[in-house]
Scaffold this motif. Sequence first.
Motif, PDB file in Angstrom:
ATOM      1  N   ASP A  91       2.184   5.039  -9.615  1.00  0.00           N
ATOM      2  CA  ASP A  91       2.886   4.289 -10.645  1.00  0.00           C
ATOM      3  C   ASP A  91       3.225   2.923 -10.070  1.00  0.00           C
ATOM      4  O   ASP A  91       3.280   2.746  -8.852  1.00  0.00           O
ATOM      5  CB  ASP A  91       4.192   5.004 -11.030  1.00  0.00           C
ATOM      6  CG  ASP A  91       3.954   6.401 -11.568  1.00  0.00           C
ATOM      7  OD1 ASP A  91       2.924   6.614 -12.249  1.00  0.00           O
ATOM      8  OD2 ASP A  91       4.795   7.281 -11.301  1.00  0.00           O
ATOM      9  N   SER A  92       3.482   1.942 -10.926  1.00  0.00           N
ATOM     10  CA  SER A  92       3.878   0.616 -10.471  1.00  0.00           C
ATOM     11  C   SER A  92       5.281   0.694  -9.886  1.00  0.00           C
ATOM     12  O   SER A  92       6.186   1.291 -10.476  1.00  0.00           O
ATOM     13  CB  SER A  92       3.841  -0.370 -11.642  1.00  0.00           C
ATOM     14  OG  SER A  92       4.095  -1.671 -11.181  1.00  0.00           O
ATOM     15  N   VAL A  93       5.456   0.108  -8.698  1.00  0.00           N
ATOM     16  CA  VAL A  93       6.744   0.212  -8.000  1.00  0.00           C
ATOM     17  C   VAL A  93       7.003  -1.051  -7.194  1.00  0.00           C
ATOM     18  O   VAL A  93       6.077  -1.727  -6.750  1.00  0.00           O
ATOM     19  CB  VAL A  93       6.755   1.461  -7.082  1.00  0.00           C
ATOM     20  CG1 VAL A  93       5.722   1.331  -5.979  1.00  0.00           C
ATOM     21  CG2 VAL A  93       8.128   1.743  -6.528  1.00  0.00           C
ATOM     22  N   GLY A  94       8.259  -1.376  -7.023  1.00  0.00           N
ATOM     23  CA  GLY A  94       8.698  -2.455  -6.151  1.00  0.00           C
ATOM     24  C   GLY A  94       9.768  -1.923  -5.222  1.00  0.00           C
ATOM     25  O   GLY A  94      10.318  -0.843  -5.442  1.00  0.00           O
ATOM     26  N   ALA A  95      10.098  -2.664  -4.172  1.00  0.00           N
ATOM     27  CA  ALA A  95      11.122  -2.212  -3.239  1.00  0.00           C
ATOM     28  C   ALA A  95      12.421  -1.984  -3.987  1.00  0.00           C
ATOM     29  O   ALA A  95      12.790  -2.744  -4.865  1.00  0.00           O
ATOM     30  CB  ALA A  95      11.313  -3.229  -2.126  1.00  0.00           C
ATOM     31  N   GLY A  96      13.105  -0.924  -3.626  1.00  0.00           N
ATOM     32  CA  GLY A  96      14.359  -0.579  -4.283  1.00  0.00           C
ATOM     33  C   GLY A  96      14.211   0.480  -5.349  1.00  0.00           C
ATOM     34  O   GLY A  96      15.199   0.981  -5.850  1.00  0.00           O
TER      35      GLY A  96
ATOM     36  N   SER B  39      18.639  -3.099  -6.192  1.00  0.00           N
ATOM     37  CA  SER B  39      18.660  -4.548  -5.977  1.00  0.00           C
ATOM     38  C   SER B  39      17.604  -4.977  -4.973  1.00  0.00           C
ATOM     39  O   SER B  39      17.430  -6.166  -4.729  1.00  0.00           O
ATOM     40  CB  SER B  39      20.042  -4.991  -5.476  1.00  0.00           C
ATOM     41  OG  SER B  39      21.031  -4.656  -6.411  1.00  0.00           O
ATOM     42  N   GLY B  40      16.920  -4.030  -4.378  1.00  0.00           N
ATOM     43  CA  GLY B  40      15.882  -4.359  -3.407  1.00  0.00           C
ATOM     44  C   GLY B  40      16.403  -4.624  -2.018  1.00  0.00           C
ATOM     45  O   GLY B  40      15.677  -5.100  -1.158  1.00  0.00           O
ATOM     46  N   ASN B  41      17.696  -4.346  -1.766  1.00  0.00           N
ATOM     47  CA  ASN B  41      18.267  -4.593  -0.444  1.00  0.00           C
ATOM     48  C   ASN B  41      17.844  -3.541   0.574  1.00  0.00           C
ATOM     49  O   ASN B  41      17.843  -3.799   1.763  1.00  0.00           O
ATOM     50  CB  ASN B  41      19.795  -4.632  -0.532  1.00  0.00           C
ATOM     51  CG  ASN B  41      20.250  -5.771  -1.418  1.00  0.00           C
ATOM     52  OD1 ASN B  41      19.678  -6.844  -1.404  1.00  0.00           O
ATOM     53  ND2 ASN B  41      21.281  -5.515  -2.212  1.00  0.00           N
ATOM     54  N   THR B  42      17.512  -2.357   0.116  1.00  0.00           N
ATOM     55  CA  THR B  42      17.077  -1.283   0.987  1.00  0.00           C
ATOM     56  C   THR B  42      15.603  -1.021   0.720  1.00  0.00           C
ATOM     57  O   THR B  42      15.225  -0.823  -0.424  1.00  0.00           O
ATOM     58  CB  THR B  42      17.885   0.004   0.704  1.00  0.00           C
ATOM     59  OG1 THR B  42      19.263  -0.286   0.849  1.00  0.00           O
ATOM     60  CG2 THR B  42      17.495   1.113   1.652  1.00  0.00           C
TER      61      THR B  42
ATOM     62  N   PRO C 266       7.277  -3.479   0.525  1.00  0.00           N
ATOM     63  CA  PRO C 266       7.959  -4.769   0.659  1.00  0.00           C
ATOM     64  C   PRO C 266       8.535  -5.217  -0.685  1.00  0.00           C
ATOM     65  O   PRO C 266       8.094  -4.774  -1.742  1.00  0.00           O
ATOM     66  CB  PRO C 266       6.841  -5.711   1.124  1.00  0.00           C
ATOM     67  CG  PRO C 266       5.595  -5.103   0.586  1.00  0.00           C
ATOM     68  CD  PRO C 266       5.816  -3.617   0.598  1.00  0.00           C
ATOM     69  N   ALA C 267       9.537  -6.089  -0.618  1.00  0.00           N
ATOM     70  CA  ALA C 267      10.140  -6.596  -1.847  1.00  0.00           C
ATOM     71  C   ALA C 267       9.119  -7.340  -2.697  1.00  0.00           C
ATOM     72  O   ALA C 267       9.142  -7.256  -3.917  1.00  0.00           O
ATOM     73  CB  ALA C 267      11.322  -7.496  -1.515  1.00  0.00           C
ATOM     74  N   TYR C 268       8.211  -8.070  -2.044  1.00  0.00           N
ATOM     75  CA  TYR C 268       7.180  -8.827  -2.765  1.00  0.00           C
ATOM     76  C   TYR C 268       5.859  -8.694  -2.028  1.00  0.00           C
ATOM     77  O   TYR C 268       5.827  -8.621  -0.803  1.00  0.00           O
ATOM     78  CB  TYR C 268       7.544 -10.316  -2.859  1.00  0.00           C
ATOM     79  CG  TYR C 268       8.818 -10.558  -3.613  1.00  0.00           C
ATOM     80  CD1 TYR C 268       8.819 -10.617  -5.006  1.00  0.00           C
ATOM     81  CD2 TYR C 268      10.023 -10.704  -2.939  1.00  0.00           C
ATOM     82  CE1 TYR C 268       9.991 -10.821  -5.708  1.00  0.00           C
ATOM     83  CE2 TYR C 268      11.201 -10.905  -3.638  1.00  0.00           C
ATOM     84  CZ  TYR C 268      11.181 -10.957  -5.021  1.00  0.00           C
ATOM     85  OH  TYR C 268      12.349 -11.144  -5.721  1.00  0.00           O
ATOM     86  N   ASP C 269       4.748  -8.685  -2.773  1.00  0.00           N
ATOM     87  CA  ASP C 269       3.442  -8.667  -2.111  1.00  0.00           C
ATOM     88  C   ASP C 269       3.022 -10.101  -1.786  1.00  0.00           C
ATOM     89  O   ASP C 269       3.768 -11.052  -2.024  1.00  0.00           O
ATOM     90  CB  ASP C 269       2.400  -7.931  -2.958  1.00  0.00           C
ATOM     91  CG  ASP C 269       2.027  -8.648  -4.248  1.00  0.00           C
ATOM     92  OD1 ASP C 269       2.432  -9.809  -4.451  1.00  0.00           O
ATOM     93  OD2 ASP C 269       1.317  -8.042  -5.060  1.00  0.00           O
ATOM     94  N   SER C 270       1.823 -10.265  -1.236  1.00  0.00           N
ATOM     95  CA  SER C 270       1.367 -11.595  -0.795  1.00  0.00           C
ATOM     96  C   SER C 270       1.204 -12.579  -1.950  1.00  0.00           C
ATOM     97  O   SER C 270       1.168 -13.783  -1.734  1.00  0.00           O
ATOM     98  CB  SER C 270       0.042 -11.458  -0.032  1.00  0.00           C
ATOM     99  OG  SER C 270      -0.937 -10.859  -0.870  1.00  0.00           O
ATOM    100  N   ASP C 271       1.125 -12.083  -3.183  1.00  0.00           N
ATOM    101  CA  ASP C 271       1.026 -12.958  -4.353  1.00  0.00           C
ATOM    102  C   ASP C 271       2.375 -13.185  -5.030  1.00  0.00           C
ATOM    103  O   ASP C 271       2.437 -13.794  -6.098  1.00  0.00           O
ATOM    104  CB  ASP C 271       0.041 -12.366  -5.376  1.00  0.00           C
ATOM    105  CG  ASP C 271      -1.374 -12.293  -4.823  1.00  0.00           C
ATOM    106  OD1 ASP C 271      -1.754 -13.212  -4.068  1.00  0.00           O
ATOM    107  OD2 ASP C 271      -2.071 -11.317  -5.126  1.00  0.00           O
TER     108      ASP C 271
END
Length: 191
Positions: free
Chosen positions: A78-83, A89-92, A145-150
């Motif tokens: 599934d689509s996911v981002g840090a946090g 909030s993406g802090n962890t 990671p919070a953000y990918d290379s893009d």
Amino acid sequence: YYNLDQGNTATNLELPTTGSPGINRILNPSIENSTITEFTADGSAISRTTGAPHLGSAELTVNPANSAASEGFYVTTDSVGAGAAGDTSGNTPTYIIASGMVRGASASGDAVMQITDSSGTVLVTSEAVSLTTDYQRLDVAYAIPAYDSDGNSSRTYRVKFCSNTQHNINMLWDALSYDFRDNSTKVDYID
């Protein structure tokens, strides 16, 4: 997790315990359903077979093309981002935790698990195992990671089950799983 019916009083019916619930996000993790469309072959042919399951009555047999290393199959997350599984909030950092059981059709060849980005670039690889005719567990974890290379904060990944080196030994995979967790601790298989 909850311990239910503790003392049968209103205050004790549901007592929270430590940990967070696990979810196996693979829909057909023990290959019991004949539909295997969630698995994408990559440098190999895949089929549902019933000759030597680890659990239940079936396994996924992978026939590598013997053209390169890392031949096998993958599932797209599934689509996911840090946090996503911890601090929203993406802090962890959060993790993709994955595992699978593998054996060889013969005691030859090898296998690994990988987590790749959506285009197949390898981000992390498990330890390799030499195939035997007994099942062995592989585990892999990746810190999202919070953000990918893009600069994207949410994206999909691939959890790949494959050969480590080039070979043509059939691999039998069973008890497959992946989940999003707030730490990299290995978890028990959930069917």
